[in-house]
Scaffold this motif. Sequence first.
Motif: not given
Length: 277
Positions: A119-125
Amino acid sequence: MYDIVCSLVIYKNDRKQLLDAINSFLNTDLKVRLVLIDNSPNDDLIDIKKDSRVEYIHNPSNPGYGSTHNIAIRKYSGQTKYHLILNPDIYYAKGVIEDIISFMNGDENIGLVMPKVLYPDGKIQYLAKLIPSPYVFFARRFLPLKSLKKNISDRFELRFSGYDTIMEVPYLSGCFMVFRTEVLEQINGFDENIFMHMEDLDITRRCYDAGFKTLFYPNQIVYHDHLFKSFLTVANLKMYFTSAFYYYNKWGWFFDKKRTLINKKTIKAIDSAKRNK
């Protein structure tokens, strides 16, 4: 001969978001071709990018996501070794495509690669998945018990792998897929009976069944500014279920022996890789 051709299906997209995807792909010294296929009723996006490497096709008949990508796949299949399926809500840094191509050049048995998606916030999809049984497919969306849904999703999305190692996976997301073109030719591209949803599962599985590796490749990262839309409208919900029923009628509902064997093989390989680290 192109190093890679990219097809990007668009439909009334936000111009800035779309430009981010376009510029990400064009930010390279490779010989590339970008095919923008616009399924919108009008051609308002015809001027989105003036570049000799970009081809715009207005396609208001809107035959579906996979069918539209097939237009570009078939047009350029003899002119490129690799083909990128790209969503308009993806962006990434220079060098991502170059490294993936170099990785695939090292093994002719690699048919499909998906990088790590954030995600744009750096969290994994968590987009490297097992093949879902009908129970898993419906339960993870509609079961009322959150703890049970979480357990189902965690295993289905292979979260125990850590998403930090290259692994062969039978279900990769259609938001960013790098195919070896000869594989797309062999399996005849996307199944055009699927309008949208499940087309990525179906094509990953057919690539896998054809004897090619379908790999999650965490060494490169792309960003996916994704909003899950399947349940936002009645039309999308209907499309979601229509695709699911088509897929299970095609591959098997509860008596899909290959699904069980493939999933077991995937989990065993990941567990073995973790032990040998």
